[in-house]
Design an enzyme around this catalytic site. Structure first.
Site, mmCIF file in Angstrom:
data_model
loop_
_atom_site.group_PDB
_atom_site.id
_atom_site.type_symbol
_atom_site.label_atom_id
_atom_site.label_comp_id
_atom_site.label_asym_id
_atom_site.label_seq_id
_atom_site.Cartn_x
_atom_site.Cartn_y
_atom_site.Cartn_z
ATOM 1 N N CYS A 118 0.904 -1.279 0.042
ATOM 2 C CA CYS A 118 0.027 0.084 -0.030
ATOM 3 C C CYS A 118 0.831 1.251 -0.080
ATOM 4 O O CYS A 118 0.256 2.314 -0.199
ATOM 5 C CB CYS A 118 -0.983 0.120 1.364
ATOM 6 S SG CYS A 118 -2.089 -1.526 1.020
ATOM 7 N N HIS A 251 -3.067 7.106 2.311
ATOM 8 C CA HIS A 251 -3.403 5.890 1.955
ATOM 9 C C HIS A 251 -4.836 5.702 2.320
ATOM 10 O O HIS A 251 -5.077 5.974 3.423
ATOM 11 C CB HIS A 251 -2.510 4.878 2.379
ATOM 12 C CG HIS A 251 -3.137 3.664 2.111
ATOM 13 N ND1 HIS A 251 -3.536 3.335 0.823
ATOM 14 C CD2 HIS A 251 -3.119 2.482 2.831
ATOM 15 C CE1 HIS A 251 -3.802 1.912 0.725
ATOM 16 N NE2 HIS A 251 -3.735 1.567 2.094
ATOM 17 N N ASN A 281 -9.933 -0.050 0.008
ATOM 18 C CA ASN A 281 -8.583 0.132 0.025
ATOM 19 C C ASN A 281 -8.121 -0.742 -1.241
ATOM 20 O O ASN A 281 -8.181 -1.812 -1.405
ATOM 21 C CB ASN A 281 -8.066 -0.795 1.201
ATOM 22 C CG ASN A 281 -6.503 -0.794 1.242
ATOM 23 O OD1 ASN A 281 -5.772 -0.442 0.292
ATOM 24 N ND2 ASN A 281 -5.998 -1.164 2.425
HETATM 25 N N1 COA Z 1 -18.455 -7.764 9.841
HETATM 26 C C1 COA Z 1 -18.961 -8.060 10.937
HETATM 27 N N2 COA Z 1 -18.004 -8.385 12.256
HETATM 28 C C2 COA Z 1 -16.932 -8.364 11.789
HETATM 29 C C3 COA Z 1 -16.316 -8.222 10.504
HETATM 30 C C4 COA Z 1 -17.090 -7.921 9.653
HETATM 31 N N3 COA Z 1 -16.671 -7.527 8.365
HETATM 32 N N4 COA Z 1 -14.958 -8.324 10.590
HETATM 33 C C5 COA Z 1 -14.687 -8.484 11.929
HETATM 34 N N5 COA Z 1 -15.765 -8.381 12.478
HETATM 35 C C6 COA Z 1 -15.816 -8.922 14.042
HETATM 36 C C7 COA Z 1 -14.628 -9.582 14.821
HETATM 37 O O1 COA Z 1 -14.643 -10.946 14.436
HETATM 38 C C8 COA Z 1 -14.824 -9.309 16.187
HETATM 39 O O2 COA Z 1 -15.832 -10.299 16.668
HETATM 40 P P1 COA Z 1 -15.484 -10.907 18.356
HETATM 41 O O3 COA Z 1 -15.463 -9.558 19.070
HETATM 42 O O4 COA Z 1 -16.649 -11.699 18.321
HETATM 43 O O5 COA Z 1 -14.281 -11.396 18.037
HETATM 44 C C9 COA Z 1 -15.433 -7.698 16.155
HETATM 45 O O6 COA Z 1 -16.035 -7.514 14.660
HETATM 46 C C10 COA Z 1 -14.587 -6.776 16.569
HETATM 47 O O7 COA Z 1 -13.310 -6.869 15.663
HETATM 48 P P2 COA Z 1 -12.168 -5.791 15.955
HETATM 49 O O8 COA Z 1 -11.143 -6.478 15.169
HETATM 50 O O9 COA Z 1 -11.936 -5.459 17.234
HETATM 51 O O10 COA Z 1 -12.556 -4.671 15.451
HETATM 52 P P3 COA Z 1 -11.958 -3.294 15.044
HETATM 53 O O11 COA Z 1 -12.741 -2.224 15.624
HETATM 54 O O12 COA Z 1 -10.431 -3.398 15.392
HETATM 55 O O13 COA Z 1 -12.192 -3.038 13.447
HETATM 56 C C11 COA Z 1 -10.704 -3.441 11.374
HETATM 57 C C12 COA Z 1 -11.273 -4.158 12.576
HETATM 58 C C13 COA Z 1 -10.038 -4.581 10.489
HETATM 59 C C14 COA Z 1 -11.668 -2.620 10.540
HETATM 60 C C15 COA Z 1 -9.547 -2.474 11.999
HETATM 61 O O14 COA Z 1 -8.890 -3.221 12.922
HETATM 62 C C16 COA Z 1 -8.669 -1.974 11.139
HETATM 63 O O15 COA Z 1 -9.259 -1.023 10.211
HETATM 64 N N6 COA Z 1 -7.610 -2.256 10.903
HETATM 65 C C17 COA Z 1 -6.439 -1.866 9.799
HETATM 66 C C18 COA Z 1 -6.972 -2.492 8.681
HETATM 67 C C19 COA Z 1 -6.226 -2.038 7.218
HETATM 68 O O16 COA Z 1 -6.627 -0.762 7.040
HETATM 69 N N7 COA Z 1 -5.508 -2.922 6.657
HETATM 70 C C20 COA Z 1 -4.734 -2.214 5.605
HETATM 71 C C21 COA Z 1 -3.566 -1.257 5.932
HETATM 72 S S1 COA Z 1 -2.550 -0.889 4.675
#
Ligand code: COA
Length: 324
Positions: A118, A251, A281
């Site tokens: 990215c 990004h 993304n």
């Molecule tokens: N729909 C519904 N629930 C989802 C889900 C989806 N698409 N994806 C994950 N969950 C669930 C998880 O399983 C978790 O459930 P649990 O509590 O029963 O285990 C719950 O949602 C919370 O997950 P969590 O990981 O705490 O959520 P978060 O607030 O951290 O958000 C991301 C998750 C991935 C959106 C966040 O961590 C993020 O944006 N990370 C960066 C990702 C990124 O940008 N990557 C590329 C960078 S270049």
């Protein structure tokens, strides 16, 4: 160009392309256990585009490149360097840059791919800027293009909702005054495991898992930290401060990463360009996609200071600071 002035580079035109097929959050509700509300509240993403069967990275790159060339008032033959950032190339080789060169009908100069996930467009822009500053090339096409839909596990709701396909491009050309004020690039391979697509081709087979794996929480924390640090590093290296920034084009991974970073830096939301809602993304394509939107809708104007920042797998991160 002033005869005595140093050779620098400037962005002469921008372009972008999104495939026709739209996949909305509602569509994803019937594919995995997710909701539109969850995706929008955690990421800001509303829809993403999916490349058609037979539509490859170099095709997306071609459409974006044609727009950037038209915006710069140039023809393909005016280009003597193509640097294409991608993690989803058409094939193992030749590079997607060479395939794009062929599609543009260019038969001179150099063409190669850059792989920094990215952060790829930032690495590509910094690379092209150095070649132009050195005098080795005069006009570069710098492209970010991806078909991430092809490396996703469409059963993994934690990753498949986050990514999409697209391309963005800029024409970079030699100029007497900047243009590109600076580039800062970083990598720390110690974080390789938190975001990776570990499969590889060997003996005519794909070995290992060829779909994207991510520790979302670890990626989020690292991204916000390094984007803030790199913005301070960039501005202080140029004797500038946060209020001097007219546009923050980060990004487009997640609106929360952009807004957390901007808040920590003290950049107001109205100075942040956000397009992730429309295309999710798109990895190396996201920064030139956002830049093209803000350049075309008249937000970015001559004289504006534009801070471009990328972060992604590797881990890699970096900035390019541009006086428009
Ligand atoms: N729909 C519904 N629930 C989802 C889900 C989806 N698409 N994806 C994950 N969950 C669930 C998880 O399983 C978790 O459930 P649990 O509590 O029963 O285990 C719950 O949602 C919370 O997950 P969590 O990981 O705490 O959520 P978060 O607030 O951290 O958000 C991301 C998750 C991935 C959106 C966040 O961590 C993020 O944006 N990370 C960066 C990702 C990124 O940008 N990557 C590329 C960078 S270049």
């Amino acid at each position: 160009m002033s005869a005595a002035g140093p050779v620098r580079s400037r962005i002469a035109g921008t372009g972008s392309y999104l495939p026709a097929k739209v996949l909305t959050n509602r569509d994803l509700e019937s594919m995995v256990d997710t909701t539109d509300e969850w995706i929008v509240s955690r990421t800001g993403i509303r829809e993403r585009r999916i490349a058609a069967d037979g539509e490859f990275t170099s095709d997306l790159a071609l459409a974006a490149s044609r727009q950037a060339l038209a915006a710069a008032g140039l023809r393909p033959g005016d280009i003597d360097l193509i640097v294409l950032a991608t993690s989803t190339p058409d094939m193992v080789f030749p590079s997607s840059a060479c395939l794009l060169q062929k599609k543009l009908g260019i038969r001179h100069g150099a063409a190669f791919d850059v792989q920094a996930v990215c952060t790829g467009f930032i690495y590509a822009l910094a690379t092209a800027d150095q070649y132009i500053r050195s005098g080795m090339f005069r006009r570069a096409l710098v492209v970010g293009a991806e078909v991430f839909s092809r490396i996703l596990d469409w059963k993994d709701r934690g990753t498949c909702v986050l990514f999409g396909d697209g391309a963005g491009a800029v024409v970079l050309e030699a100029a007497g005054e900047a243009g590109v004020l600076s580039a800062h690039l970083h990598a720390d391979g110690a974080y390789a495991d938190i975001l990776s697509t570990p499969g590889h081709v060997c003996g005519g087979k794909v070995l290992g898992d060829p779909t994207l794996k991510m520790d979302g929480g670890a990626v989020f924390k690292l991204a916000v930290r390094v984007l803030e640090e790199c913005a301070h590093e960039t501005l202080s290296a140029n004797g500038l401060a946060v209020p001097d920034v007219d546009w923050f084009v980060a990004h487009q991974a997640n609106v929360r990463i952009i807004s957390h970073t901007a808040r920590k830096l003290g950049i107001p939301p109205e100075k942040c360009v956000v397009t992730v809602d429309r295309h999710a993304n798109t990895s190396a394509a996201s920064i030139p996609l956002a830049l093209d939107v803000a350049a075309r809708d008249g937000r970015i104007r001559p004289g504006h200071l534009v801070l471009l920042e990328g972060v992604g797998g590797g881990f890699t991160w970096g900035s390019v600071l541009v006086r428009w």
